[in-house]
Scaffold this active site. Structure first.
Site, PDB file in Angstrom:
ATOM      1  N   TYR A 165     -22.009  -7.527 -12.306  1.00 28.99           N
ATOM      2  CA  TYR A 165     -22.462  -8.860 -12.711  1.00 28.99           C
ATOM      3  C   TYR A 165     -23.391  -8.872 -13.929  1.00 28.99           C
ATOM      4  O   TYR A 165     -23.872  -9.935 -14.319  1.00 28.99           O
ATOM      5  CB  TYR A 165     -23.172  -9.553 -11.554  1.00 28.99           C
ATOM      6  CG  TYR A 165     -24.250  -8.714 -10.886  1.00 28.99           C
ATOM      7  CD1 TYR A 165     -25.463  -8.454 -11.510  1.00 28.99           C
ATOM      8  CD2 TYR A 165     -24.032  -8.167  -9.626  1.00 28.99           C
ATOM      9  CE1 TYR A 165     -26.432  -7.678 -10.913  1.00 28.99           C
ATOM     10  CE2 TYR A 165     -24.994  -7.389  -9.016  1.00 28.99           C
ATOM     11  CZ  TYR A 165     -26.193  -7.156  -9.647  1.00 28.99           C
ATOM     12  OH  TYR A 165     -27.155  -6.381  -9.046  1.00 28.99           O
ATOM     13  N   ASP A 190       0.810   4.257  -2.665  1.00 26.63           N
ATOM     14  CA  ASP A 190       0.602   5.648  -2.251  1.00 26.63           C
ATOM     15  C   ASP A 190       1.718   6.550  -2.781  1.00 26.63           C
ATOM     16  O   ASP A 190       1.482   7.716  -3.128  1.00 26.63           O
ATOM     17  CB  ASP A 190       0.547   5.742  -0.725  1.00 26.63           C
ATOM     18  CG  ASP A 190      -0.712   5.094  -0.161  1.00 26.63           C
ATOM     19  OD1 ASP A 190      -1.674   4.897  -0.925  1.00 26.63           O
ATOM     20  OD2 ASP A 190      -0.712   4.780   1.042  1.00 26.63           O
ATOM     21  N   CYS A 248     -45.242   2.248  37.718  1.00 28.23           N
ATOM     22  CA  CYS A 248     -44.586   2.771  36.520  1.00 28.23           C
ATOM     23  C   CYS A 248     -43.136   3.140  36.845  1.00 28.23           C
ATOM     24  O   CYS A 248     -42.883   3.880  37.808  1.00 28.23           O
ATOM     25  CB  CYS A 248     -45.335   3.999  36.009  1.00 28.23           C
ATOM     26  SG  CYS A 248     -44.510   4.836  34.634  1.00 28.23           S
ATOM     27  N   LYS A 307     -33.479 -17.007  -1.252  1.00 27.02           N
ATOM     28  CA  LYS A 307     -33.298 -16.167  -0.069  1.00 27.02           C
ATOM     29  C   LYS A 307     -32.929 -17.011   1.149  1.00 27.02           C
ATOM     30  O   LYS A 307     -33.551 -18.036   1.416  1.00 27.02           O
ATOM     31  CB  LYS A 307     -34.572 -15.365   0.226  1.00 27.02           C
ATOM     32  CG  LYS A 307     -34.962 -14.376  -0.868  1.00 27.02           C
ATOM     33  CD  LYS A 307     -33.880 -13.319  -1.083  1.00 27.02           C
ATOM     34  CE  LYS A 307     -33.758 -12.365   0.082  1.00 27.02           C
ATOM     35  NZ  LYS A 307     -34.901 -11.451   0.235  1.00 27.02           N
ATOM     36  N   GLU A 310     -24.556 -17.150  -8.269  1.00 36.20           N
ATOM     37  CA  GLU A 310     -23.768 -16.043  -7.742  1.00 36.20           C
ATOM     38  C   GLU A 310     -24.306 -15.641  -6.376  1.00 36.20           C
ATOM     39  O   GLU A 310     -25.506 -15.765  -6.111  1.00 36.20           O
ATOM     40  CB  GLU A 310     -23.845 -14.834  -8.683  1.00 36.20           C
ATOM     41  CG  GLU A 310     -23.488 -15.129 -10.128  1.00 36.20           C
ATOM     42  CD  GLU A 310     -23.899 -13.996 -11.056  1.00 36.20           C
ATOM     43  OE1 GLU A 310     -23.725 -12.824 -10.680  1.00 36.20           O
ATOM     44  OE2 GLU A 310     -24.420 -14.292 -12.141  1.00 36.20           O
ATOM     45  N   ASP A 336       0.829  -1.207   0.000  1.00 35.74           N
ATOM     46  CA  ASP A 336       0.000   0.000   0.000  1.00 35.74           C
ATOM     47  C   ASP A 336       0.863   1.256   0.000  1.00 35.74           C
ATOM     48  O   ASP A 336       0.538   2.254  -0.657  1.00 35.74           O
ATOM     49  CB  ASP A 336      -0.926   0.003   1.228  1.00 35.74           C
ATOM     50  CG  ASP A 336      -2.016  -1.041   1.125  1.00 35.74           C
ATOM     51  OD1 ASP A 336      -2.182  -1.624   0.032  1.00 35.74           O
ATOM     52  OD2 ASP A 336      -2.696  -1.286   2.147  1.00 35.74           O
ATOM     53  N   ASP A 351     -25.885  -7.906  -0.447  1.00 36.50           N
ATOM     54  CA  ASP A 351     -26.867  -7.056   0.223  1.00 36.50           C
ATOM     55  C   ASP A 351     -26.385  -5.606   0.149  1.00 36.50           C
ATOM     56  O   ASP A 351     -25.808  -5.069   1.097  1.00 36.50           O
ATOM     57  CB  ASP A 351     -27.040  -7.500   1.672  1.00 36.50           C
ATOM     58  CG  ASP A 351     -28.343  -7.000   2.274  1.00 36.50           C
ATOM     59  OD1 ASP A 351     -29.185  -6.482   1.528  1.00 36.50           O
ATOM     60  OD2 ASP A 351     -28.517  -7.138   3.496  1.00 36.50           O
ATOM     61  N   CYS A 373     -49.633   2.518  32.420  1.00 35.79           N
ATOM     62  CA  CYS A 373     -49.609   3.603  33.391  1.00 35.79           C
ATOM     63  C   CYS A 373     -50.675   4.614  32.984  1.00 35.79           C
ATOM     64  O   CYS A 373     -50.682   5.083  31.841  1.00 35.79           O
ATOM     65  CB  CYS A 373     -48.233   4.272  33.418  1.00 35.79           C
ATOM     66  SG  CYS A 373     -48.175   5.779  34.416  1.00 35.79           S
ATOM     67  N   CYS A 376     -42.856   7.241  36.630  1.00 33.90           N
ATOM     68  CA  CYS A 376     -43.486   8.187  37.564  1.00 33.90           C
ATOM     69  C   CYS A 376     -43.827   7.566  38.919  1.00 33.90           C
ATOM     70  O   CYS A 376     -44.225   8.288  39.845  1.00 33.90           O
ATOM     71  CB  CYS A 376     -44.753   8.779  36.946  1.00 33.90           C
ATOM     72  SG  CYS A 376     -46.074   7.566  36.679  1.00 33.90           S
ATOM     73  N   LEU A 402     -36.057  -9.502  -9.011  1.00 33.06           N
ATOM     74  CA  LEU A 402     -36.038 -10.952  -9.134  1.00 33.06           C
ATOM     75  C   LEU A 402     -37.142 -11.565  -8.287  1.00 33.06           C
ATOM     76  O   LEU A 402     -37.464 -11.060  -7.206  1.00 33.06           O
ATOM     77  CB  LEU A 402     -34.691 -11.520  -8.662  1.00 33.06           C
ATOM     78  CG  LEU A 402     -33.457 -11.177  -9.495  1.00 33.06           C
ATOM     79  CD1 LEU A 402     -32.213 -11.768  -8.842  1.00 33.06           C
ATOM     80  CD2 LEU A 402     -33.597 -11.697 -10.913  1.00 33.06           C
ATOM     81  N   LYS A 439     -29.141 -18.179 -12.252  1.00 30.03           N
ATOM     82  CA  LYS A 439     -29.513 -17.701 -13.581  1.00 30.03           C
ATOM     83  C   LYS A 439     -29.278 -18.798 -14.620  1.00 30.03           C
ATOM     84  O   LYS A 439     -28.295 -19.553 -14.522  1.00 30.03           O
ATOM     85  CB  LYS A 439     -28.673 -16.479 -13.980  1.00 30.03           C
ATOM     86  CG  LYS A 439     -28.727 -15.314 -13.020  1.00 30.03           C
ATOM     87  CD  LYS A 439     -27.742 -14.231 -13.440  1.00 30.03           C
ATOM     88  CE  LYS A 439     -27.727 -13.073 -12.449  1.00 30.03           C
ATOM     89  NZ  LYS A 439     -26.691 -12.067 -12.781  1.00 30.03           N
ATOM     90  N   LYS A 485     -25.804 -13.305  -3.625  1.00 28.43           N
ATOM     91  CA  LYS A 485     -26.694 -12.138  -3.688  1.00 28.43           C
ATOM     92  C   LYS A 485     -26.189 -11.104  -2.677  1.00 28.43           C
ATOM     93  O   LYS A 485     -26.398 -11.245  -1.475  1.00 28.43           O
ATOM     94  CB  LYS A 485     -28.135 -12.534  -3.386  1.00 28.43           C
ATOM     95  CG  LYS A 485     -29.140 -11.418  -3.605  1.00 28.43           C
ATOM     96  CD  LYS A 485     -30.563 -11.928  -3.445  1.00 28.43           C
ATOM     97  CE  LYS A 485     -31.567 -10.826  -3.752  1.00 28.43           C
ATOM     98  NZ  LYS A 485     -31.491  -9.715  -2.793  1.00 28.43           N
ATOM     99  N   CYS A 498     -47.177  11.455  33.744  1.00 31.03           N
ATOM    100  CA  CYS A 498     -46.029  10.566  33.557  1.00 31.03           C
ATOM    101  C   CYS A 498     -45.041  11.185  32.573  1.00 31.03           C
ATOM    102  O   CYS A 498     -45.379  11.404  31.405  1.00 31.03           O
ATOM    103  CB  CYS A 498     -46.491   9.205  33.047  1.00 31.03           C
ATOM    104  SG  CYS A 498     -45.144   8.047  32.755  1.00 31.03           S
TER     105      CYS A 498
END
Length: 708
Positions: A242, A36, A424, A330, A111, A32, A115, A442, A427, A82, A306, A113, A447
């Site tokens: 994709y 850079d 409660c 799913k 493939e 890295d 999120d 309550c 109160c 889908l 697919k 899925k 309150c």
């Protein structure tokens, strides 16, 4: 100058090569710090010779432009949703249907899925010229400036200039086919945020006193719609590509070859993909992906299967909303175990006491869960959860945390059943449990917890939508004695909001104030809330048993506060959906002196107490001109890309339509957005016409419905 030009071009080529190795192939060749160093030298040379800067230079990913809004973009081809298979049996039925339709089982490409948030990238002559969100599938938003900041999105495709559209590699599979130099191609994929980046983003938000994102998907979607690209650049987003709007133009025969074309072009492609020739191979990929779900550095919620061949995809075609050649398997809701440290009690705006599980924080479906509702006393005892238990937690619908139950084999010896409070916690007044109702309540009007909840709800999106007036600000205004009822919102001033002590200290030890920028925004939002429909006012007042749907039914008959206050309890009972208990609650609320005072102060402040466009008669009728959709019933399901569901419902109702929550044979239209579920399926089975968001917008613009 010639030597400088050569050095600049050499640096750009080298940087693009290493970017490709790192993001597309996951095979970095240099450290890295070395990368850079190359970037620093290129920036230095470009700063000394600005005439050499080009739009595709690696240094130009983050521009200085801050957009006021996003313009609309029409996709080259519609971006379809889908259909879902919720288990392997449903997936098997889909595969059997494909096999029957084609007369054989085709190759299937599997493939992960991702999120995240869908994106469409348009390249012309090999250069990135536009990036757009999915939107309603036909029209999205132009987010090019933001997408350019994502490091694994190439600003220029690799080796795409100078080859003809029909060129292919030596073995003839078309994997290296090239579009022409001037060709425009639209490529599709997903923008996502890794688990590590999501966690860092929320830790930073927490340190700044801001609300965290709910999950990486929401974080990614929000990040690509920032008005300032520099904010997007800080969010550490990534992509997996994709698809192509017109894969035939690339000369590739199927999905498997398209993925290789995308990868060879410099785009980031998920390596977890399989070309399957049997059902067993498909099922094995799905089961293995589910098992590895938690070990992946990003969130997935299923597997996309697919038909591989584009020619066979063309034979199968599309339904009105989805391709017949693909399906999303799913995953079931992710379940985790954690320790329940305590059971606390939360007092709601109507006085209901809700037990809440205080959990050892655990990551579930993309976000950290530390609390989950236990609903009521009966539910706690039914599940037999106790303080100290190891419990199973999941998110209902991948959104709302819930405790499924205890792991009894891990129960501590000293764990004892939870006992509901008799007073409660806010109160100290006695609580009651009504007959045939599991909720403890309550009933004290003094309150403080109820006051806070009522004030927060009034400002929420579902009520008066005072943008920016969140829980923390409301709490502080209550603590300093500036808010005690909803009418107090309308006597606030910009100066006192700006000076509000937020109860926290800055790094140098000084109190943090709300400030004039936020105060000005809040004052504008408070002013805008005065024009909200009377339905929202009525629903936001906190009348027991009166939520949004009940408020709508009431306002249809009594379209003003004046008319409603004049109604008798018997007349109120005659409203559809309003029984004796609800009518009594409304009648008594509107005759309690303190409540009358609040209503009169709201009215004096200019808050709307009449439903816009409503007629004066008690049957809620309006003119035909004002009610072009009268007699029609709409059901909205799924997520809308551009319209808020509440706003769309209100707009339909303002035009005379009824918006229902369930689908029946009497439903006129179902509007299906992203991830529409069982309501869409029921509409199809009953033959109810289904509209997309674009059709809904045309109805709202013209008042005319499509002929079906």
């Amino acid at each position: 100058m010639l030597d400088v030009e050569k050095r600049v071009q050499a640096l750009r080529d080298e940087i693009e090569h290493h970017t490709y190795q790192y993001y597309a192939l996951d095979a970095p060749e240099i450290s890295d710090s070395a990368f850079d160093s190359l970037m620093r030298e290129l920036r230095q040379l470009e700063s000394e010779h600005p005439e050499l800067i080009t739009s595709t230079s690696p240094t130009q990913r983050v521009g200085g432009y801050v957009g006021e809004q996003f313009s609309a973009v029409t996709h080259a081809e519609r971006m379809f949703s889908l259909d879902n298979a919720m288990d392997l049996d449903e997936l098997d039925k889909w595969i059997a249907g494909v096999e029957k339709e084609l007369g054989r089982l085709p190759e299937l490409c599997c493939e992960l899925k991702i999120d995240g948030s869908s994106i469409a990238l348009t390249y012309a002559g090999g250069e990135l010229v536009r990036a757009a969100t999915r939107g309603d599938g036909t029209t999205g938003e132009d987010v090019t400036a933001n997408i350019r900041t994502i490091k694994d999105v190439p600003l220029r495709l690799r080796d795409r200039i100078g080859a003809g559209a029909g060129d292919a590699d030596a073995d003839g599979d078309g994997a290296n086919a090239q579009p022409s130099a001037s060709a425009s191609i639209e490529l599709r994929g997903e923008v996502y945020m890794s688990k590590a980046s999501f966690e860092a983003l929320n830790l930073a938000a927490e340190a700044e006193g801001k609300a965290p994102f709910a999950n990486p998907r929401n974080a990614a979607a929000g990040s690509i719609r920032q008005k300032d690209p520099k904010i997007t650049a800080m969010r550490e987003l990534s992509t997996f590509m994709y698809a192509a709007a017109d894969p035939a133009s690339l000369g590739v025969p199927g999905q498997w070859e398209l993925l290789e074309w995308l990868r060879s072009s410099g785009l980031h492609v998920n390596p977890d993909v399989a070309l399957c020739r049997t059902r067993g191979e498909v099922f094995a990929f799905c089961e293995d992906s589910l098992e590895r779900r938690g070990d992946l550095p990003y969130e997935i919620d299923g597997v996309v299967v697919k038909v591989n061949s584009f020619a066979l995809q063309g034979e199968l075609g599309f339904t009105s909303r989805a391709p017949r050649w693909a399906i999303a398997f799913k995953f079931p809701p992710e379940e985790k175990t954690t320790v329940m440290r305590d059971i606390t009690v939360q007092v709601g705006r109507t006085g209901v006491l809700t037990p809440v599980a205080e959990l050892e924080p655990v990551s579930v479906a993309g976000s950290t869960v530390a609390r989950a509702t236990l609903h009521n006393e009966d539910e706690v005892h039914r599940k037999d959860v106790r303080i100290g238990d190891t419990v199973i937690v999941r998110k209902a619908g991948d959104v709302i945390p819930e405790v499924l139950g205890p792991v009894l084999s891990l129960r501590p010896e000293d764990a004892i059943p939870w006992e509901a409070p008799t007073v409660c916690p806010s109160c100290g007044m006695p609580v009651v449990r009504e007959e045939d109702n599991a909720a403890l309540r309550c009933i004290s009007i003094d309150c403080p917890a109820q006051a806070h909840e009522r004030l927060t709800y009034w400002a929420s999106r579902g009520a008066m939508d005072i943008d920016g007036m969140g829980d923390e600000i409301v709490r502080r205004l209550v603590e300093v004695g500036r808010l005690s009822d909803v009418a107090d919102y309308y006597s606030l001033t910009e100066d006192e909001l700006a000076a509000l002590d937020m109860g926290r200290l800055s790094k140098d030890g000084h109190p943090i104030r709300l400030g004039h920028v936020m105060a000005k925004k809040l004052m504008a939002a408070i002013e805008a809330s005065k024009a909200r429909p009377f339905t929202r006012v009525l629903g936001g007042l906190g009348i027991r048993h009166v939520g949004k749907s009940t408020a709508k039914e009431i306002v249809e008959v009594y379209p003003s506060m004046e008319a409603l206050r004049a109604a008798s309890q018997e007349e109120l009972e005659g409203i559809y959906g309003v029984g004796e208990a609800v009518a009594r609650s409304i009648y008594e609320f509107l005759r309690t002196p303190d409540n009358v005072d609040v209503i009169e102060r709201l009215q004096k402040a200019g808050v709307s107490m009449t439903e816009a466009g409503a007629g004066s008669s008690h049957d809620g009728s309006a003119s035909a001109e004002a009610s072009p959709l009268k007699g029609l019933t709409f059901v909205l399901t799924g997520s809308l890309a551009e319209l808020k569901r509440d706003d769309a419902s209100e707009a339909l109702e303002a035009m005379g339509a009824k918006v229902a929550s369930s689908v029946s044979r009497k439903t006129s239209f179902v509007v299906a957005g992203e991830k529409a579920g069982s309501k869409l399926e029921k509409a199809v089975s009953l033959g109810v016409p289904v509209l997309d968001e674009g059709a809904l917008k045309r109805i709202l613009d013209t008042g005319e419905v499509p002929v079906v």
